[in-house]
Design an enzyme around this catalytic site. Structure first.
Site, PDB file in Angstrom:
ATOM      1  N   LYS A 168       0.942  -1.083   0.033  1.00  0.00           N
ATOM      2  CA  LYS A 168      -0.147   0.073  -0.161  1.00  0.00           C
ATOM      3  C   LYS A 168       0.976   1.336  -0.023  1.00  0.00           C
ATOM      4  CE  LYS A 168      -1.698   1.381   4.068  1.00  0.00           C
ATOM      5  NZ  LYS A 168      -1.448   3.051   4.315  1.00  0.00           N
ATOM      6  N   ASN A 169       1.807   1.180   1.009  1.00  0.00           N
ATOM      7  CA  ASN A 169       2.562   2.657   1.055  1.00  0.00           C
ATOM      8  C   ASN A 169       3.572   2.768  -0.147  1.00  0.00           C
ATOM      9  OD1 ASN A 169       1.114   2.990   3.317  1.00  0.00           O
ATOM     10  ND2 ASN A 169       2.750   2.782   4.761  1.00  0.00           N
ATOM     11  N   CYS A 221      -4.324  12.695  13.452  1.00  0.00           N
ATOM     12  CA  CYS A 221      -4.918  11.300  13.337  1.00  0.00           C
ATOM     13  C   CYS A 221      -4.697  10.578  14.569  1.00  0.00           C
ATOM     14  CB  CYS A 221      -3.831  10.490  12.220  1.00  0.00           C
ATOM     15  SG  CYS A 221      -2.225   9.912  12.966  1.00  0.00           S
ATOM     16  N   ARG A 256       0.718  14.691  13.649  1.00  0.00           N
ATOM     17  CA  ARG A 256       1.299  14.417  12.358  1.00  0.00           C
ATOM     18  C   ARG A 256       1.412  15.628  11.403  1.00  0.00           C
ATOM     19  NH1 ARG A 256      -0.582   8.744   9.889  1.00  0.00           N
ATOM     20  NH2 ARG A 256       1.162   8.925   8.884  1.00  0.00           N
ATOM     21  N   ASP A 281       5.738   0.631  11.929  1.00  0.00           N
ATOM     22  CA  ASP A 281       4.302  -0.044  11.678  1.00  0.00           C
ATOM     23  C   ASP A 281       4.452  -1.265  11.848  1.00  0.00           C
ATOM     24  OD1 ASP A 281       3.635   2.472  10.071  1.00  0.00           O
ATOM     25  OD2 ASP A 281       4.204   1.938   8.467  1.00  0.00           O
ATOM     26  N   ARG A 309      -8.191  -0.909   5.418  1.00  0.00           N
ATOM     27  CA  ARG A 309      -7.292  -0.176   4.605  1.00  0.00           C
ATOM     28  C   ARG A 309      -5.986  -0.469   4.450  1.00  0.00           C
ATOM     29  NH1 ARG A 309      -6.936   5.606   7.775  1.00  0.00           N
ATOM     30  NH2 ARG A 309      -5.734   5.964   6.057  1.00  0.00           N
TER      31      ARG A 309
END
Ligand code: EPU
Length: 422
Positions: free
Chosen positions: A22-23, A118, A123, A308, A400
């Site tokens: 995803k990232n 967030c 952030r 993460d 997500r």
């Protein structure tokens, strides 16, 4: 809002294929807006964040075809005409802020909503904005929006990111490749997601040197052509499932479609817990230990331990014999999962940016709530080794970033049922 009902206590055995990242995909999708013709990206995961970002691109006028059965996406950016990304889209996903660099880089103008906070803190995006100003782009703020304006070319110069930032590096690259005469990013992010973007831009015709280092020098080119690329596998999904394979003493997993070179020292740290980790090309074999040893970690920028994976690692350590610490030096307040794990029986407490863990405590099923993507998968990891049944609420966070999690894990022995909110 869907929830998971999870019957715990079963080991995971079998083979699981890792999805596209995803990232790493999001910067490349934004980068496609810089091209003069169609860009095709393969190995795109079917994830909510990808659908959301596709819609952001459609709003500005790009044609986006996501062939879901082939996991590939075609982006035709030649009709982009509306140079704005509104709040209702940016607030759904912070990476929409990449539109700032992409639009001002290609079209000389962008109006993009500030992302807001967030689940684990403010952030900020100050480095994105200061870096663009240093490049010669005019930045102003208007009612929660950032307006970026640039002439045909801007002078460039240099900017030092402090701290290093993935998002700011991506935005500055996107803004600079078609605009900046000569611009250097110091202390640039070296995460594989940034390296993939650089390789993609170079393939399109960009002039970037220092790929994979923390000094990126960009000199503008007149145009970029559409290309076809294969998106990297998801190193965070991979790390998550490596941890999943370590948590039950009878688990044994073969993970395929991996890029083990993007894991930094993570495999070595996992070995220190007693887990058997064998790497063979693009496959990783995981065999859980009978007793998990407590291994303390500190997160760091790449190639250090990824923030993460911090929550998942701490979750595993609740099942280790002894005391351990998990410290997050990237985000100081990313511990919303801790009170939820405590409700399942974990013995852990947060002291500033460290969580102290005492194990092993048996986990017993309960109802828990996820607050963000990585917190939510951590609750699933815990529930899979807890006694009895657990409910993990608000799994939209998980959707997500984890492609078909229950469909991947159930054939391996997990008992995860999605209960749809009708
Ligand atoms: N920072 C600033 N100012 C800025 C930008 C960042 O102070 O203008 C600080 C942040 O507060 C943080 C540090 O710099 O302390 C690093 O943040 P970074 O900008 O690198 O994070 P990001 O680009 O917003 C990406 C990932 C995150 C991941 C971080 C760190 C995407 C879409 N997001 O965020 O992924 O945690 O890098 O590796 O790529 C996730 O996937 O769950 C996730 C949150």
């Amino acid at each position: 809002m869907d929830k998971f009902v999870i019957e715990g206590g079963t080991p995971l055995k079998g083979t699981l294929n890792i999805s596209g990242s995803k990232n790493a995909a999001l910067p490349v999708i934004a980068g496609a807006l810089l091209a003069d013709s169609t860009v095709t990206i393969h190995n795109i995961p079917r994830l909510q964040d990808i659908y959301t970002f596709n819609n952001v691109l459609r709003v500005v006028g790009a044609k986006v075809d996501f062939n879901e059965s082939a996991n590939s996406i075609e982006i035709d950016p030649t009709h982009v005409s509306y140079l704005e990304a509104p709040y209702d889209l940016v607030r759904k996903m912070r990476a929409s802020f990449y539109m700032l660099g992409a639009l001002v880089g290609k079209h000389g103008y962008a109006k993009v909503s500030l992302p807001g906070g967030c689940a684990w803190g403010p952030r900020p995006v100050d480095l994105h904005l200061k870096g663009m100003e240093a490049m010669g782009i005019d930045i102003s703020l208007d009612k929660g929006y950032v307006i970026a304006k640039a002439g045909k070319s801007v002078k460039g110069g240099s900017y030092t990111l402090n701290p290093s930032s993935v998002g700011a590096t991506v935005n500055l690259l996107l803004a600079a490749v078609l605009r900046a005469e000569d611009f250097t990013i110091n202390n640039a992010a070296k995460e594989p997601d940034v390296v993939q973007l650089c390789n993609f831009l170079v393939e399109m015709g960009a002039d970037i040197t220092g790929l994979g280092t923390d000094t990126l020098r960009i000199r503008k080119v007149g145009s970029l052509k559409g290309v076809r690329i294969h998106n990297d596998p998801d190193r965070i999904e991979l790390g998550t499932y490596m941890i999943a394979g370590a948590m039950h003493p009878d688990s044994e997993l073969k993970l395929t479609g991996c890029n083990p070179n993007q894991l930094g020292n993570f495999p070595e740290l996992l070995r220190q817990t007693g887990t058997q980790v064998d790497i063979n090309g693009t496959e990783i074999h995981i065999k859980a230990p009978q007793v998990i040893k407590p291994v303390s970690i500190e997160t760091a920028i790449y190639p250090g331990f990824p923030t993460d994976l911090q929550a998942q690692w701490a979750t595993m350590l609740t099942q280790a014999e002894g005391e351990s610490k998990v410290t997050d030096t990237v985000y100081f307040d990313r511990f919303s999962y801790v009170p939820e794990l405590t409700r399942l029986g974990a013995n852990m407490h947060v002291d500033q940016n460290t969580v102290n863990i005492s194990g092993k405590t048996p986990l017993v099923g309960a109802s828990v709530m996820s607050t963000d993507l990585r917190a939510s998968v951590s609750l699933v990891l815990a529930a899979m080794v807890a006694e009895n049944s657990s409910e993990v609420l608000r799994v939209y966070h998980l959707d997500r970033g984890y492609e078909s999690l229950e469909n991947k894990l159930n054939p391996l022995g997990a008992k995860i049922t999605r209960v749809e909110d009708k």
